[in-house]
Design an enzyme around this catalytic site. Sequence first.
Site, PDB file in Angstrom:
ATOM      1  NE  ARG A   1      -3.896   0.559   1.873  1.00 31.53           N
ATOM      2  CZ  ARG A   1      -5.120   0.607   2.394  1.00 31.53           C
ATOM      3  NH1 ARG A   1      -5.341   1.269   3.510  1.00 31.53           N
ATOM      4  NH2 ARG A   1      -6.119  -0.010   1.808  1.00 31.53           N
TER       5      ARG A   1
ATOM      6  CG  HIS B   1      -8.443   0.017  -2.912  1.00 30.90           C
ATOM      7  ND1 HIS B   1      -7.631  -1.065  -2.599  1.00 30.90           N
ATOM      8  CD2 HIS B   1      -9.114   0.318  -1.761  1.00 30.90           C
ATOM      9  CE1 HIS B   1      -7.802  -1.382  -1.324  1.00 30.90           C
ATOM     10  NE2 HIS B   1      -8.698  -0.570  -0.798  1.00 30.90           N
TER      11      HIS B   1
ATOM     12  CD  GLN C   1     -12.950  -2.213  -0.936  1.00 30.52           C
ATOM     13  OE1 GLN C   1     -12.186  -2.160   0.006  1.00 30.52           O
ATOM     14  NE2 GLN C   1     -14.149  -2.791  -0.836  1.00 30.52           N
TER      15      GLN C   1
ATOM     16  CG  ASP D   1     -13.472   6.195  -1.349  1.00 27.23           C
ATOM     17  OD1 ASP D   1     -13.486   5.838  -0.158  1.00 27.23           O
ATOM     18  OD2 ASP D   1     -12.430   6.339  -2.018  1.00 27.23           O
TER      19      ASP D   1
ATOM     20  CB  CYS E   1     -14.159   0.755  -0.213  1.00 26.25           C
ATOM     21  SG  CYS E   1     -13.556   2.448   0.010  1.00 26.25           S
TER      22      CYS E   1
ATOM     23  NE  ARG F   1     -10.055  -5.512   0.543  1.00 26.04           N
ATOM     24  CZ  ARG F   1      -9.387  -4.438   0.993  1.00 26.04           C
ATOM     25  NH1 ARG F   1     -10.043  -3.387   1.431  1.00 26.04           N
ATOM     26  NH2 ARG F   1      -8.063  -4.399   0.966  1.00 26.04           N
TER      27      ARG F   1
HETATM   28  N1  NVA Z   1      -9.901   6.687  -1.436  1.00 24.46           N
HETATM   29  C1  NVA Z   1      -9.555   6.220  -0.118  1.00 24.46           C
HETATM   30  C2  NVA Z   1      -9.822   4.764   0.013  1.00 24.46           C
HETATM   31  C3  NVA Z   1      -9.597   4.189   1.376  1.00 24.46           C
HETATM   32  C4  NVA Z   1      -9.775   2.709   1.455  1.00 24.46           C
HETATM   33  C5  NVA Z   1      -8.106   6.544   0.177  1.00 24.46           C
HETATM   34  O1  NVA Z   1      -7.263   6.415  -0.729  1.00 24.46           O
HETATM   35  O2  NVA Z   1      -7.808   6.936   1.301  1.00 24.46           O
HETATM   36  N1   CP Z   2     -11.237  -0.331   2.291  1.00 22.38           N
HETATM   37  C1   CP Z   2      -9.968  -0.379   2.746  1.00 22.38           C
HETATM   38  O1   CP Z   2      -9.010  -0.617   1.998  1.00 22.38           O
HETATM   39  O2   CP Z   2      -9.856  -0.177   4.089  1.00 22.38           O
HETATM   40  P1   CP Z   2      -8.505   0.054   4.928  1.00 22.38           P
HETATM   41  O3   CP Z   2      -7.953   1.394   4.536  1.00 22.38           O
HETATM   42  O4   CP Z   2      -8.929  -0.007   6.353  1.00 22.38           O
HETATM   43  O5   CP Z   2      -7.534  -1.041   4.587  1.00 22.38           O
END
Ligand code: NVA
Ligand code: CP
Length: 306
Positions: A102, A129, A132, A223, A263, A291
């Site tokens: 990540r 993502h 997801q 989101d 998500c 997930r």
């Molecule tokens: N768009 C959000 C998704 C979190 C799972 C982010 O990148 O923080």
């Molecule tokens: N939806 C998702 O990826 O959640 P986290 O940021 O908690 O991993």
Amino acid sequence: MRHFLTLADFTKEELLEMVALAQKIKTQTKQKKYVPYLQHQTLGMIFEKSSTRTRVSFETGIYQLGGVGLFLSANDIQLGRGEPMKDTARVISRMVDMVMIRTFEQSKLEEFAQFSNVPVINGLTDSYHPVQLMTDYLTMIEFNKDKSPIVAYVGDGNNMAHSWLMLASIMGFELRIATPKGYECHNKIIEQAYQFAQQSKATITITNNPQEAVIGADVVTTDTWISMGQEDKKEEKIKAFTNFIVDDKMMKLAKNDAIFLHCLPAYRGYEVSDEIFENHSEVIFTEAENRLHMQKGIMVWLDMHR
Ligand code: NVA
Ligand code: CP
């Protein structure tokens, strides 16, 4: 060997194979049958951003498959002190069997993959993502929303929106994306989706009008307005997104039996009202649980293709 960096690298058939594996493994897991598909394998999990779901689902998932997960926070490994991504990749991939990352730029993930001897999985970047979205598709199947659905995404033109563009244009369903002006998806990704759509017969609509997007939809989704790393833009974004909350009024425009996906984490009163969130919580938390199962399917598929 294949990496899982973006859905764009896979055919519809390959993505459906992963979903089928996830369904099989979910059924086995529910029967408490833990089949050691990845016995003695180690999954390195590098996190440059926070996470609840991604961390818990990957760590639990690899354990249930007979392997072990290594949580590597960028703050705790030398990457956080400036060791290059390509060196980190060459070291870690000699010791583990698969890596999940990540991070921020997609290019950092790509660089890691380029230097890695083992499959690399995108656990979220600024651009995409994909794990997801595979999960969201599995959830749509479970709630009977995978047969020619109309999906409306209302919100930021971010990594989630980009991944919806990829999923819809590869699978071949109708997707409408509504973002405020100035917060649209990246042009390059929209163009790629239009290209895929020619073959899959997907219908992609991009608009600045959320109501228009939601009318008659089978699936409504959104989101957070403030993605990780954008905390300094909070005030300006909240102003720009005022009419984009998915509330009762918005949801009434969708089909009567429409489902709402998120998500998570969700920020009630911003992208979704508390009422809509709680009314749809069964689907939302099944989505969160999925997930775990979907990612097991992806890991087993990647292991089969090395
Ligand atoms: N768009 C959000 C998704 C979190 C799972 C982010 O990148 O923080
Ligand atoms: N939806 C998702 O990826 O959640 P986290 O940021 O908690 O991993």
